[in-house]
Design an enzyme around this catalytic site. Sequence first.
Site, PDB file in Angstrom:
ATOM      1  N   LYS A   1      41.547  29.903  30.539  1.00 30.43           N
ATOM      2  CA  LYS A   1      40.430  29.748  31.459  1.00 30.43           C
ATOM      3  C   LYS A   1      39.231  28.773  30.842  1.00 30.43           C
ATOM      4  O   LYS A   1      38.802  28.675  29.684  1.00 30.43           O
ATOM      5  CB  LYS A   1      39.420  31.352  31.376  1.00 30.43           C
ATOM      6  CG  LYS A   1      38.248  31.237  32.072  1.00 30.43           C
ATOM      7  CD  LYS A   1      37.620  32.693  32.151  1.00 30.43           C
ATOM      8  CE  LYS A   1      36.492  33.099  32.960  1.00 30.43           C
ATOM      9  NZ  LYS A   1      36.052  34.237  32.849  1.00 30.43           N
TER      10      LYS A   1
ATOM     11  N   GLU B   1      42.195  40.026  35.761  1.00 32.47           N
ATOM     12  CA  GLU B   1      41.581  39.385  34.475  1.00 32.47           C
ATOM     13  C   GLU B   1      41.767  40.451  33.193  1.00 32.47           C
ATOM     14  O   GLU B   1      41.145  41.495  33.411  1.00 32.47           O
ATOM     15  CB  GLU B   1      40.306  38.605  34.519  1.00 32.47           C
ATOM     16  CG  GLU B   1      39.633  38.024  33.474  1.00 32.47           C
ATOM     17  CD  GLU B   1      38.285  37.583  33.678  1.00 32.47           C
ATOM     18  OE1 GLU B   1      37.847  36.680  32.818  1.00 32.47           O
ATOM     19  OE2 GLU B   1      37.755  38.205  34.748  1.00 32.47           O
TER      20      GLU B   1
ATOM     21  N   CYS C   1      38.668  34.109  37.604  1.00 34.86           N
ATOM     22  CA  CYS C   1      37.262  34.488  37.579  1.00 34.86           C
ATOM     23  C   CYS C   1      36.195  33.553  37.704  1.00 34.86           C
ATOM     24  O   CYS C   1      36.140  32.987  39.292  1.00 34.86           O
ATOM     25  CB  CYS C   1      36.869  35.494  36.496  1.00 34.86           C
ATOM     26  SG  CYS C   1      35.779  37.056  37.194  1.00 34.86           S
TER      27      CYS C   1
END
Length: 249
Positions: A103, A38, A137
């Site tokens: 995300k 990430e 994540c």
Amino acid sequence: MKIIGLNQDIIWKNKIENFQLIEKQLQNQEADLFLLPEMFSTGFCMDAAEVSDKNEESLEFLKKISKEKNAAFSGSASIKVDDQFFNRMYFVKPDSEVTFYDKRHLFSFSGEDKIYTPGKERVIVEYFGIRFLLQVCYDLRFPVFARNNDDYDAILYVANWPEKRVGAWEHLLKSRAIENLSYVFGLNRIGTDGNNLFYQESSHCFFADGKEISQKKGNLVSAELNLEELKDFRNHFQFLNDRDIFEIK
């Protein structure tokens, strides 16, 4: 299909040095797909106005190295689009075809939700006949969003997940594999970031039964994905047929 993930010690806020580091560490490696962590070009940084890509620097690097190595590359970067910032995960194929996922679950504990704009859609990309769900994540903590509706074969998680909470990271990766009857490849970073958070080596790839299949050498973690083996396992254990039916609005 062979996947190699780079356990990258990301240099804080320095794109050029990170690009050079990636090229050096992957110089003699061959794979069908390479994974980067990430925000691989800057570290997980909330100074978005300072570090975000304004001219698709990280994407252009991925296109370049993907073409050179004749392999797909995937990882996320901080980017600016108009007046908004996104934590964007790219999947770049050697022919420069680009798929991206923004995300969705922003890490409010660090204030990410105050700076970045969440994505709205989950994204699946196919490569070498394998369907990959792209995730970043904190998405790992939300199993409903990652529920397998018979539309993917593997989940890719790229992360900056600190050592303090690494137990949750490792347990949840295995859980996502088991409950979704899929491969799960979770790539974390290593080292210490600009916020003095430490990241231990904790990248893994799990098969659909929860068995770890990754191998590690130096800063690299690799795994072989076999679609026929996965299909055989799913045909024998048809647990997905009994899943709850619902949709996220």
